[in-house]
Design a protein around this motif. Structure first.
Motif, PDB file in Angstrom:
ATOM      1  N   ILE A  90     -13.981  38.241  -6.813  1.00  0.00           N
ATOM      2  CA  ILE A  90     -13.900  36.818  -6.478  1.00  0.00           C
ATOM      3  C   ILE A  90     -13.243  36.052  -7.633  1.00  0.00           C
ATOM      4  O   ILE A  90     -12.405  35.173  -7.422  1.00  0.00           O
ATOM      5  N   GLY A  91     -13.607  36.415  -8.859  1.00  0.00           N
ATOM      6  CA  GLY A  91     -13.040  35.759 -10.038  1.00  0.00           C
ATOM      7  C   GLY A  91     -11.538  36.000 -10.147  1.00  0.00           C
ATOM      8  O   GLY A  91     -10.783  35.086 -10.496  1.00  0.00           O
ATOM      9  N   ALA A  92     -11.112  37.227  -9.838  1.00  0.00           N
ATOM     10  CA  ALA A  92      -9.678  37.531  -9.876  1.00  0.00           C
ATOM     11  C   ALA A  92      -8.947  36.749  -8.780  1.00  0.00           C
ATOM     12  O   ALA A  92      -7.842  36.231  -8.992  1.00  0.00           O
ATOM     13  N   TRP A  93      -9.588  36.642  -7.636  1.00  0.00           N
ATOM     14  CA  TRP A  93      -8.996  35.852  -6.533  1.00  0.00           C
ATOM     15  C   TRP A  93      -8.815  34.398  -6.977  1.00  0.00           C
ATOM     16  O   TRP A  93      -7.755  33.799  -6.776  1.00  0.00           O
ATOM     17  N   ALA A  94      -9.852  33.838  -7.608  1.00  0.00           N
ATOM     18  CA  ALA A  94      -9.798  32.442  -8.062  1.00  0.00           C
ATOM     19  C   ALA A  94      -8.689  32.244  -9.101  1.00  0.00           C
ATOM     20  O   ALA A  94      -7.941  31.262  -9.049  1.00  0.00           O
ATOM     21  N   ASN A 126      -7.973  40.908 -19.572  1.00  0.00           N
ATOM     22  CA  ASN A 126      -6.663  40.494 -20.080  1.00  0.00           C
ATOM     23  C   ASN A 126      -5.562  40.866 -19.089  1.00  0.00           C
ATOM     24  O   ASN A 126      -4.620  40.115 -18.876  1.00  0.00           O
ATOM     25  N   GLN A 127      -5.724  42.044 -18.491  1.00  0.00           N
ATOM     26  CA  GLN A 127      -4.717  42.493 -17.526  1.00  0.00           C
ATOM     27  C   GLN A 127      -4.764  41.651 -16.257  1.00  0.00           C
ATOM     28  O   GLN A 127      -3.727  41.298 -15.695  1.00  0.00           O
ATOM     29  N   ALA A 132      -2.112  37.561 -13.014  1.00  0.00           N
ATOM     30  CA  ALA A 132      -2.137  36.293 -12.275  1.00  0.00           C
ATOM     31  C   ALA A 132      -1.009  35.379 -12.762  1.00  0.00           C
ATOM     32  O   ALA A 132      -0.367  34.683 -11.964  1.00  0.00           O
ATOM     33  N   LEU A 133      -0.751  35.402 -14.081  1.00  0.00           N
ATOM     34  CA  LEU A 133       0.338  34.590 -14.636  1.00  0.00           C
ATOM     35  C   LEU A 133       1.692  35.109 -14.157  1.00  0.00           C
ATOM     36  O   LEU A 133       2.552  34.338 -13.723  1.00  0.00           O
TER      37      LEU A 133
END
Ligand code: C2E
Ligand code: MG
Ligand code: MG
Ligand code: MG
Length: 289
Positions: A90-94, A126-127, A132-133
């Motif tokens: 969920i955090g990666a999705w956000a 970090n990855q 995401a960037l």
């Protein structure tokens, strides 16, 4: 033998427990379902410059839609997602959603994303951030990560190491909910945070004539100054609070006085509106500290 009254009392208590367990199961199912079907939403609350009231960045805030309408608050569902082992996904999705949204905004505007402590012990954070960037094309300087001291209580060394790595990617790091924990202060010298966010509990309900709170706020602001960290105050609900925090030297202000968190589609219209103007410093009623 037990009196009937006592037995009734016990029955009601057990029924209460059952209700609570059923409620918890429903919430777990809701969280699992939302994680599997991309049903979370991300809302964005503007954070404005204390100098002129212009928006500077937006804080991304997770929302879990309730089947009947409305939302389950993150204070309820984030801990459940953590227990279920779902917070990393969920955090990666956000993060991805926030970076993608911000990439569509004017270049001067940044975005801040909250991180759960568990994201530091899950997949390589970090990855996840770098991806995401890269996927969104957002410049790293436009992304800020908000962490709470709970994170630093355990595995301090490894977390500080990861924060350093994130810093090297070029994102900034804010200490959120400052002043609420046991030892927020103790961590400030261990890591060069870019920003301190003063917890809203200091500000919500604060009256201009409450000198004790004003002293604490002024001390936090000057601590930030000394350590070369920017200071955001959250939970600003009234014009008087905005003016006082500006006069105390806060850099950024956030709260319902400026705007509620907005669905992504409402960010662009919000930016077109004239922003909330702060009271003229010379006209702020004399602040006696
Ligand atoms: P936070 O990071 O301290 O976020 C600020 C909270 O203050 C938000 O609550 C926001 O809606 C609320 N707020 C803003 N202005 C005002 C105001 O003027 N008055 C009052 N009373 N409240 C105001 P929200 O959205 O319910 O989020 C609660 C917490 O849930 C956040 O606190 C954060 O710790 C967590 N959270 C939210 N989104 C995420 C996320 O994507 N990941 C993780 N790990 N946690 C999240
Ligand atoms: Mg936050
Ligand atoms: Mg906060
Ligand atoms: Mg807070």
């Amino acid at each position: 033998a037990q009196s009937p009254g006592v037995r009734n009392h016990v029955c009601r208590f057990e029924l209460g427990m059952e209700d609570e367990i059923r409620h918890r199961r429903e919430l777990e199912a809701l969280v699992e379902n939302a994680a599997a079907n991309d049903a979370f939403e991300l809302h964005f609350q503007p954070v404005v410059s204390a100098r002129d009231g212009a928006p500077v960045y937006f804080e991304a805030l997770l929302r879990l839609p309730r089947p009947g309408g409305g939302y389950v608050p993150p204070s309820i569902f984030v801990p459940i997602a953590e227990d279920l082992g779902l917070i990393n996904g969920i955090g990666a999705w956000a993060l991805n959603r926030a970076c993608r949204a911000a990439a569509g905004w004017p270049d001067a505007l940044g975005v801040a994303v909250n991180l759960s402590p568990l994201q530091f012990s899950g997949a390589d954070l970090n990855q996840v951030v770098a991806q995401a960037l890269a996927a969104s094309g957002l410049a790293p300087r436009r992304l800020e990560l908000e962490i709470t001291e709970g994170l630093l209580l355990k595995h301090t060394e490894s977390v500080l190491h990861q924060l350093q790595g994130l810093r090297e990617i070029g994102v900034s790091i804010a200490m959120d909910d400052f002043g609420t924990g046991y030892s927020s202060l103790g961590y400030l010298w261990r890591f060069p945070f870019d920003k301190i966010k003063i917890d809203r509990s200091f500000i919500v309900g604060w009256q201009a004539n409450d000198r004790h709170v004003a002293h604490i706020l002024r001390t936090i602001v000057s601590l930030g100054r000394t350590l070369n960290m920017l200071v955001t105050a959250e939970g600003i609900e009234h014009a008087a609070q905005a003016a006082l925090l500006r006069d105390l030297g806060c850099d950024f202000l956030q709260g319902f006085h400026f705007s509620r968190p907005l669905p992504e589609a409402e960010v662009a219209p919000y930016l077109l509106q004239p922003h909330t103007v702060l009271a003229d410093p010379r006209r702020t009623p004399a602040l006696q500290l």
